[in-house]
Design an enzyme around this catalytic site. Structure first.
Site, short mmCIF file in Angstrom:
data_model
loop_
_atom_site.label_atom_id
_atom_site.label_comp_id
_atom_site.label_asym_id
_atom_site.label_seq_id
_atom_site.Cartn_x
_atom_site.Cartn_y
_atom_site.Cartn_z
N LYS A 126 0.85 -1.19 0.00
CA LYS A 126 0.00 0.00 0.00
C LYS A 126 0.88 1.23 0.00
O LYS A 126 2.07 1.19 0.35
CB LYS A 126 -0.94 0.02 1.22
CG LYS A 126 -0.25 0.01 2.59
CD LYS A 126 0.27 1.35 3.11
CE LYS A 126 0.85 1.22 4.51
NZ LYS A 126 1.62 2.43 4.94
N ASP A 163 -2.53 -0.72 10.62
CA ASP A 163 -2.69 -0.79 9.16
C ASP A 163 -3.39 -2.06 8.69
O ASP A 163 -3.75 -2.18 7.52
CB ASP A 163 -1.33 -0.71 8.46
CG ASP A 163 -0.77 0.71 8.41
OD1 ASP A 163 -1.51 1.65 8.79
OD2 ASP A 163 0.39 0.87 8.01
#
Length: 283
Positions: free
Chosen positions: A13, A138
């Site tokens: 990401k 996350d």
């Protein structure tokens, strides 16, 4: 009985910006950020076991197997679901540790989502995201699998539709400790909150960048180099830097001009995680 191995991606990401807006009493930082996935990452291979045991290969240097987020995620799912199943897990590691692109968190999320599918434990994405949050801030965005505007400690997620450019991601030769950056007294923690509309109009910055470049000359020098070719940004607390391009060819041209000793890759931005895109096709 034939045993089927399930192979699933654990994508990287990017944080397209990262503002630190405050700090909670428990020490966790309040932030605003925008997550987007890349079609590049690790791959996990899951083979079911009937005896409840969990085995992970290969071991990561410096990480005890029981401390590995993949095994911790699998044990959490066993406990939450009450399943008596286990798995042999093989990790093909491509993402750098300490790179700010979510390698460990993405591996944990793929373990939760993949084993939930393999074991048919029936937990919802919401339940899996809650489990994931106990492993790291996350993890939920990888579990949910949608590009997202994030607030709180990163767990308050609002899905968003973004442009999907090609990114050149450069990996400076150093490992950044997120804990060290967040505990650095030079880190600003009072950036005013903005809206998604304001970000789309004016952009944002990475509040960690001044601290990181002051601590790591390798990142500062790589940032200067990449800025010669594009608007260079840092993802998360680093170390990875990135620039956006309209197509793969333009990104590849810049990569070709970087020193051969500098690790870099080109990947497409994705609003739907490659993990979820693959599972959605399979169901």
């Amino acid at each position: 009985m034939t045993t089927t191995t399930l192979s699933l991606p654990a994508p990287a990401k990017l944080n397209l910006f990262l503002h630190i807006t405050g700090r909670r009493a428990d020490g966790y930082h309040l932030l605003q950020t925008l997550f987007q996935f890349l079609d590049h990452g690790d791959t996990l291979h899951f083979t079911p076991r009937a005896d409840g045991q969990l085995h992970l290969q290969p071991e990561l240097p410096g990480v005890a197997t029981e401390d590995n987020l993949i095994i911790r995620a699998a044990r959490l799912l066993q406990q939450a679901s009450g399943t008596d199943q286990g798995a042999d897990i093989r990790l093909d590691k491509r993402l750098p540790m300490g790179g700010g692109i979510g390698g460990g968190s993405s591996d944990a999320a793929t373990a939760l989502v993949g084993l939930n599918h393999l074991w048919q434990t029936g937990l919802s994405l919401e339940q899996l995201a809650e489990l994931g949050l106990t492993l790291g801030a996350d993890v939920p965005v990888f579990v949910r699998g949608r590009a997202a505007w994030a607030e709180g400690v990163g767990e308050q997620l609002t899905p968003v539709e973004l442009d999907e450019p090609w990114y050149l991601v450069v990996v400076p030769p150093c490992h950044v400790s997120t804990a060290e950056i967040f505990s650095d007294e030079r880190l600003t923690r009072d950036t005013p909150a903005i809206t998604l509309a304001a970000f789309r109009e004016h952009g944002g910055r990475n509040d960690c960048l001044p601290v990181v470049t002051a601590r790591y000359t390798e990142i500062r020098n790589t940032l200067i180099l990449l800025n010669k070719f594009c608007e260079a940004k840092m993802t998360g607390t680093g170390s990875c830097l990135f620039g956006a391009f309209p197509n793969e060819r333009e990104a590849d041209k810049v990569r070709a001009r970087l020193p051969a000793t500098l690790q870099a890759f080109v990947a497409k931005g994705c609003n739907v995680s490659p993990l979820h895109a693959l599972l959605d096709k399979a169901t």
